[in-house]
Design an enzyme around this catalytic site. Structure first.
Site, mmCIF file in Angstrom:
data_model
loop_
_atom_site.group_PDB
_atom_site.id
_atom_site.type_symbol
_atom_site.label_atom_id
_atom_site.label_comp_id
_atom_site.label_asym_id
_atom_site.label_seq_id
_atom_site.Cartn_x
_atom_site.Cartn_y
_atom_site.Cartn_z
ATOM 1 N N ASP A 259 61.642 20.142 -25.125
ATOM 2 C CA ASP A 259 61.990 19.764 -25.759
ATOM 3 C C ASP A 259 63.491 20.172 -27.038
ATOM 4 O OD1 ASP A 259 60.462 20.708 -27.392
ATOM 5 O OD2 ASP A 259 60.107 18.862 -28.762
ATOM 6 N N CYS B 233 57.568 22.973 -25.475
ATOM 7 C CA CYS B 233 58.001 22.147 -26.839
ATOM 8 C C CYS B 233 58.109 23.258 -27.370
ATOM 9 C CB CYS B 233 57.250 21.496 -27.124
ATOM 10 S SG CYS B 233 55.476 21.713 -27.475
ATOM 11 N N THR C 159 56.010 24.061 -30.039
ATOM 12 C CA THR C 159 54.734 25.656 -30.062
ATOM 13 C C THR C 159 54.122 24.746 -28.626
ATOM 14 O OG1 THR C 159 53.408 23.401 -30.692
ATOM 15 C CG2 THR C 159 53.658 24.908 -32.375
ATOM 16 N N HIS D 40 39.920 29.185 -13.161
ATOM 17 C CA HIS D 40 38.485 28.470 -13.452
ATOM 18 C C HIS D 40 38.941 27.321 -14.025
ATOM 19 C CE1 HIS D 40 36.001 32.051 -15.308
ATOM 20 N NE2 HIS D 40 36.510 31.948 -14.306
ATOM 21 N N HIS E 299 33.425 26.415 -10.390
ATOM 22 C CA HIS E 299 34.407 25.474 -11.132
ATOM 23 C C HIS E 299 34.809 24.191 -10.530
ATOM 24 C CE1 HIS E 299 34.370 28.995 -13.438
ATOM 25 N NE2 HIS E 299 34.852 30.380 -12.228
HETATM 26 C C1 RB5 Z 1 59.716 19.618 -33.083
HETATM 27 O O1 RB5 Z 1 60.108 20.433 -33.602
HETATM 28 C C2 RB5 Z 1 58.052 20.099 -32.500
HETATM 29 O O2 RB5 Z 1 56.943 19.664 -33.495
HETATM 30 C C3 RB5 Z 1 57.623 20.287 -30.907
HETATM 31 O O3 RB5 Z 1 58.712 21.085 -30.028
HETATM 32 C C4 RB5 Z 1 56.586 20.207 -29.935
HETATM 33 O O4 RB5 Z 1 56.186 22.101 -30.780
HETATM 34 C C5 RB5 Z 1 55.195 19.691 -30.837
HETATM 35 O O5 RB5 Z 1 54.164 19.896 -30.725
#
Ligand code: RB5
Length: 148
Positions: free
Chosen positions: A8, A65, A67, A98, A133
């Site tokens: 994203d 994304c 995080t 694993h 595993h």
């Molecule tokens: C977008 O702002 C953010 O929420 C997305 O990139 C992601 O980190 C969601 O987990």
């Protein structure tokens, strides 16, 4: 080996760095978007990458994304996908050894491109160990079938 790649807006720059790295290594990939830093919802992109892994079109995927977490939660809804958010080398190595992780999820707002590329390298180069595993991965597949 065909890799599925997606992101994203929060992971767009990181995806570009990863694609440059893959090209350097001569690894083929299919880019499922997004195409620029315009804000987009991550679940449809995670779904497209996850389905391409589940149906065998791509062997493994990488999703970025902000995080890595939203991508991993979404991708793991698709049966047969084992997505993992990684932020450091040890977990990245172990999720291959694993968990036979087939979808690496990275955070563009968490990792420097250098650190992320180190994790991509580990993800690509570390084999699954199998053995004891496999029993556990078979149990995860049982959860998918509603048997556990
Ligand atoms: C977008 O702002 C953010 O929420 C997305 O990139 C992601 O980190 C969601 O987990």
């Amino acid at each position: 080996t065909m890799l599925a790649i997606g992101c994203d807006h929060g992971g767009f720059q990181l995806k570009k760095a990863i694609e440059a790295y893959l090209e350097e290594r001569g690894i083929e990939y299919k880019d499922f978007g997004c195409p620029d830093e315009t804000s987009v919802d991550y679940p449809p992109i995670a779904a497209a990458v996850a389905h391409s892994i589940a149906n065998g079109e791509c062997e493994r995927g990488i999703l970025c994304c902000g995080t890595g977490i939203g991508m991993s939660i979404s991708a793991n809804k698709v049966d047969g996908v084992r997505a993992a958010v990684c932020t450091e080398p040890y977990s990245t190595e172990m999720t291959r050894r694993h968990n036979n992780c087939n979808c690496l999820c990275l955070g563009g707002r968490v990792l420097s491109p250098e650190k992320a590329l180190e994790l991509v390298r580990i993800y690509l180069d570390t084999p699954y160990e199998g053995g004891r595993h496999q029993r556990r991965l078979d149990m995860i597949a049982q959860i998918e079938r509603g048997e556990l």
